[in-house]
Design a protein around this motif. Structure first.
Motif, PDB file in Angstrom:
ATOM      1  N   ARG A 124      75.507  36.617 -53.328  1.00 28.24           N
ATOM      2  CA  ARG A 124      74.690  36.918 -52.153  1.00 28.24           C
ATOM      3  C   ARG A 124      75.649  37.408 -51.069  1.00 28.24           C
ATOM      4  O   ARG A 124      76.457  36.647 -50.542  1.00 28.24           O
ATOM      5  N   VAL A 125      75.578  38.689 -50.782  1.00 27.05           N
ATOM      6  CA  VAL A 125      76.566  39.323 -49.896  1.00 27.05           C
ATOM      7  C   VAL A 125      75.908  39.688 -48.570  1.00 27.05           C
ATOM      8  O   VAL A 125      74.997  40.514 -48.528  1.00 27.05           O
ATOM      9  N   GLU A 126      76.366  39.038 -47.503  1.00 26.61           N
ATOM     10  CA  GLU A 126      75.894  39.415 -46.163  1.00 26.61           C
ATOM     11  C   GLU A 126      76.852  40.463 -45.608  1.00 26.61           C
ATOM     12  O   GLU A 126      78.061  40.264 -45.592  1.00 26.61           O
ATOM     13  N   GLN A 127      76.302  41.586 -45.195  1.00 26.72           N
ATOM     14  CA  GLN A 127      77.161  42.709 -44.832  1.00 26.72           C
ATOM     15  C   GLN A 127      76.655  43.377 -43.562  1.00 26.72           C
ATOM     16  O   GLN A 127      75.500  43.811 -43.503  1.00 26.72           O
ATOM     17  N   ILE A 128      77.518  43.477 -42.556  1.00 25.92           N
ATOM     18  CA  ILE A 128      77.190  44.311 -41.391  1.00 25.92           C
ATOM     19  C   ILE A 128      77.241  45.770 -41.832  1.00 25.92           C
ATOM     20  O   ILE A 128      78.153  46.175 -42.555  1.00 25.92           O
ATOM     21  N   LEU A 129      76.270  46.537 -41.395  1.00 24.07           N
ATOM     22  CA  LEU A 129      76.207  47.957 -41.767  1.00 24.07           C
ATOM     23  C   LEU A 129      76.854  48.788 -40.660  1.00 24.07           C
ATOM     24  O   LEU A 129      76.281  48.994 -39.591  1.00 24.07           O
ATOM     25  N   TRP A 130      78.057  49.221 -40.939  1.00 24.27           N
ATOM     26  CA  TRP A 130      78.848  49.969 -39.956  1.00 24.27           C
ATOM     27  C   TRP A 130      78.645  51.474 -40.161  1.00 24.27           C
ATOM     28  O   TRP A 130      78.256  51.903 -41.257  1.00 24.27           O
ATOM     29  N   PRO A 131      78.953  52.268 -39.158  1.00 18.06           N
ATOM     30  CA  PRO A 131      79.061  53.708 -39.432  1.00 18.06           C
ATOM     31  C   PRO A 131      80.137  53.930 -40.506  1.00 18.06           C
ATOM     32  O   PRO A 131      81.093  53.146 -40.601  1.00 18.06           O
ATOM     33  N   ALA A 132      79.956  54.961 -41.316  1.00 22.63           N
ATOM     34  CA  ALA A 132      80.976  55.260 -42.340  1.00 22.63           C
ATOM     35  C   ALA A 132      82.332  55.425 -41.655  1.00 22.63           C
ATOM     36  O   ALA A 132      82.442  56.065 -40.606  1.00 22.63           O
ATOM     37  N   HIS A 133      83.368  54.809 -42.235  1.00 22.26           N
ATOM     38  CA  HIS A 133      84.677  54.832 -41.578  1.00 22.26           C
ATOM     39  C   HIS A 133      85.773  54.621 -42.617  1.00 22.26           C
ATOM     40  O   HIS A 133      85.540  54.038 -43.684  1.00 22.26           O
ATOM     41  N   CYS A 134      86.962  55.083 -42.283  1.00 24.34           N
ATOM     42  CA  CYS A 134      88.175  54.818 -43.071  1.00 24.34           C
ATOM     43  C   CYS A 134      87.960  55.086 -44.561  1.00 24.34           C
ATOM     44  O   CYS A 134      88.297  54.258 -45.418  1.00 24.34           O
ATOM     45  N   ILE A 135      87.403  56.259 -44.865  1.00 22.04           N
ATOM     46  CA  ILE A 135      87.238  56.654 -46.264  1.00 22.04           C
ATOM     47  C   ILE A 135      88.595  57.111 -46.804  1.00 22.04           C
ATOM     48  O   ILE A 135      89.337  57.841 -46.134  1.00 22.04           O
ATOM     49  N   GLN A 136      88.896  56.637 -47.999  1.00 18.81           N
ATOM     50  CA  GLN A 136      90.217  56.885 -48.617  1.00 18.81           C
ATOM     51  C   GLN A 136      90.624  58.354 -48.514  1.00 18.81           C
ATOM     52  O   GLN A 136      89.822  59.238 -48.802  1.00 18.81           O
ATOM     53  N   HIS A 183      70.728  53.369 -48.885  1.00 10.72           N
ATOM     54  CA  HIS A 183      69.791  53.814 -49.930  1.00 10.72           C
ATOM     55  C   HIS A 183      70.346  53.535 -51.332  1.00 10.72           C
ATOM     56  O   HIS A 183      69.571  53.376 -52.279  1.00 10.72           O
ATOM     57  N   LEU A 184      71.658  53.446 -51.459  1.00  8.65           N
ATOM     58  CA  LEU A 184      72.248  53.192 -52.782  1.00  8.65           C
ATOM     59  C   LEU A 184      71.947  51.781 -53.278  1.00  8.65           C
ATOM     60  O   LEU A 184      71.971  51.524 -54.490  1.00  8.65           O
ATOM     61  N   ARG A 185      71.730  50.860 -52.332  1.00  2.00           N
ATOM     62  CA  ARG A 185      71.543  49.454 -52.708  1.00  2.00           C
ATOM     63  C   ARG A 185      70.263  48.863 -52.118  1.00  2.00           C
ATOM     64  O   ARG A 185      70.122  47.640 -52.068  1.00  2.00           O
ATOM     65  N   ALA A 186      69.337  49.699 -51.701  1.00  6.00           N
ATOM     66  CA  ALA A 186      68.101  49.191 -51.087  1.00  6.00           C
ATOM     67  C   ALA A 186      67.352  48.279 -52.059  1.00  6.00           C
ATOM     68  O   ALA A 186      66.736  47.289 -51.650  1.00  6.00           O
ATOM     69  N   HIS A 187      67.446  48.592 -53.353  1.00  2.00           N
ATOM     70  CA  HIS A 187      66.758  47.779 -54.359  1.00  2.00           C
ATOM     71  C   HIS A 187      67.435  46.423 -54.561  1.00  2.00           C
ATOM     72  O   HIS A 187      66.898  45.554 -55.251  1.00  2.00           O
ATOM     73  N   LEU A 188      68.603  46.238 -53.992  1.00 10.07           N
ATOM     74  CA  LEU A 188      69.345  44.978 -54.141  1.00 10.07           C
ATOM     75  C   LEU A 188      69.227  44.075 -52.913  1.00 10.07           C
ATOM     76  O   LEU A 188      69.837  43.011 -52.862  1.00 10.07           O
ATOM     77  N   LEU A 189      68.458  44.514 -51.902  1.00  6.39           N
ATOM     78  CA  LEU A 189      68.299  43.677 -50.705  1.00  6.39           C
ATOM     79  C   LEU A 189      67.570  42.385 -51.064  1.00  6.39           C
ATOM     80  O   LEU A 189      66.584  42.402 -51.811  1.00  6.39           O
ATOM     81  N   ALA A 190      68.063  41.282 -50.535  1.00 10.16           N
ATOM     82  CA  ALA A 190      67.425  39.980 -50.800  1.00 10.16           C
ATOM     83  C   ALA A 190      66.047  39.938 -50.146  1.00 10.16           C
ATOM     84  O   ALA A 190      65.790  40.644 -49.170  1.00 10.16           O
ATOM     85  N   LYS A 191      65.194  39.081 -50.685  1.00 12.49           N
ATOM     86  CA  LYS A 191      63.834  38.969 -50.135  1.00 12.49           C
ATOM     87  C   LYS A 191      63.855  38.545 -48.668  1.00 12.49           C
ATOM     88  O   LYS A 191      63.000  38.947 -47.884  1.00 12.49           O
ATOM     89  N   ASP A 192      64.838  37.704 -48.305  1.00 13.34           N
ATOM     90  CA  ASP A 192      64.889  37.225 -46.922  1.00 13.34           C
ATOM     91  C   ASP A 192      65.775  38.097 -46.032  1.00 13.34           C
ATOM     92  O   ASP A 192      66.058  37.756 -44.890  1.00 13.34           O
ATOM     93  N   SER A 193      66.208  39.237 -46.562  1.00 11.43           N
ATOM     94  CA  SER A 193      66.961  40.193 -45.738  1.00 11.43           C
ATOM     95  C   SER A 193      65.975  41.102 -45.012  1.00 11.43           C
ATOM     96  O   SER A 193      64.848  41.309 -45.468  1.00 11.43           O
ATOM     97  N   LYS A 194      66.397  41.640 -43.864  1.00 12.48           N
ATOM     98  CA  LYS A 194      65.668  42.787 -43.337  1.00 12.48           C
ATOM     99  C   LYS A 194      65.642  43.847 -44.430  1.00 12.48           C
ATOM    100  O   LYS A 194      66.629  44.017 -45.156  1.00 12.48           O
ATOM    101  N   GLN A 195      64.548  44.545 -44.558  1.00 15.87           N
ATOM    102  CA  GLN A 195      64.454  45.574 -45.590  1.00 15.87           C
ATOM    103  C   GLN A 195      64.917  46.928 -45.043  1.00 15.87           C
ATOM    104  O   GLN A 195      65.164  47.073 -43.839  1.00 15.87           O
ATOM    105  N   ALA A 196      65.042  47.893 -45.931  1.00 18.01           N
ATOM    106  CA  ALA A 196      65.722  49.151 -45.589  1.00 18.01           C
ATOM    107  C   ALA A 196      65.118  49.811 -44.350  1.00 18.01           C
ATOM    108  O   ALA A 196      65.843  50.297 -43.474  1.00 18.01           O
ATOM    109  N   HIS A 197      63.783  49.825 -44.244  1.00 24.84           N
ATOM    110  CA  HIS A 197      63.157  50.520 -43.114  1.00 24.84           C
ATOM    111  C   HIS A 197      63.341  49.770 -41.797  1.00 24.84           C
ATOM    112  O   HIS A 197      63.113  50.334 -40.728  1.00 24.84           O
TER     113      HIS A 197
END
Ligand SMILES: [Zn+2]
Length: 247
Positions: free
Chosen positions: A109-121, A76-90
């Motif tokens: 243009r950053v392709e990113q796998i969306l992992w469960p939150a992990h290894c937070i400092q 949700h923090l970056r949903a507005h930054l999703l590329a047009k050809d990316s799957k969208q937030a929903h």
């Protein structure tokens, strides 16, 4: 001179991300397609540390900010930054790949796998597992502790580079400073951080060994593809029992 020895080789052991979250935490391999038991790398690595004299030992840790781009929960923090050809937030689910358009400051243009939150400092999940032997430096053995993935907007699977290859970590310069020529890579996860670390070790000109039985991964199909690719790039995929003849 010992038979089979490489008298001029300077050897580093790279221990990748042996952290609680990948073993029994939020991104435990046992809950991934491979259903691997991440803790099984620990006795293998401890035995290597006990039996083999590595000139340099590197411990890496995934070390993310709370708002990290790689967390599905932060979409949700970056949903507005999703590329047009990316799957969208929903349409996006955990483990899917999102494509973000960022300014860093130049457009990225950053392709990113969306992992469960992990290894937070500074959380328990980001700590190295208590059973992993953390050895002390000596006159003949350097220790390097390396944190990676602390840029909120760009992940870092590799211990050498961020995922966009914009910022290099200090690892290559430190290994060069110690005249390291051979790197042996172990840890988690074979098909993600171990793979990218091995890839960049090869690119940086190190004789690169991936110790397969001291690594565990996310997905068996990907693991096999990644290992085949590395072999094609002249990475030696070996087992722990092979190491003593290579040092
Ligand atoms: Zn991560």
């Amino acid at each position: 001179m010992r038979r089979n020895s490489h008298p001029k080789a300077v050897n580093a052991l790279l221990i990748v991300d042996v952290q609680y979250d990948f073993i029994d935490g939020s991104l435990a391999l046992k809950n991934c397609p491979s259903q691997h038991q991440g803790e099984q790398v620990i006795p293998m690595i401890n035995k290597l540390l006990k039996d083999i004299h590595f000139d340099v030992v590197v411990y890496t840790q995934d070390w993310h900010t709370h708002d990290h781009i790689s967390f599905f929960d932060n979409l949700h923090l970056r949903a507005h930054l999703l590329a047009k050809d990316s799957k969208q937030a929903h349409e996006l689910n955990v483990f899917d790949t999102a494509i973000f358009l960022l300014d860093d400051p130049r457009p990225l243009r950053v392709e990113q796998i969306l992992w469960p939150a992990h290894c937070i400092q500074h959380t328990h999940g980001a700590e190295l597992h208590k059973d992993l032997n953390i050895i002390k430096p000596t006159k003949t053995r350097k220790i390097i502790n390396l944190l990676k993935g602390y840029d909120s907007n760009i992940d870092s699977y590799s211990a050498f580079w961020d995922n966009m290859k914009i910022r290099e970590t200090e690892l290559h310069s430190k290994l060069k400073a110690h005249n390291v020529s051979q790197v042996f890579i172990v840890g988690i996860a074979t098909d993600v951080c171990v793979y990218f670390t091995a890839l960049h070790a090869l690119e940086n000109g190190y004789k690169t060994y991936l110790i397969q039985d001291a690594c565990r991964g996310v997905d068996e199909t990907n693991i096999n593809l990644r290992l085949d690719e590395l072999k094609g790039r002249h990475c030696s995929v070996i087992q722990t029992a092979d190491v003593k003849d290579l040092i």
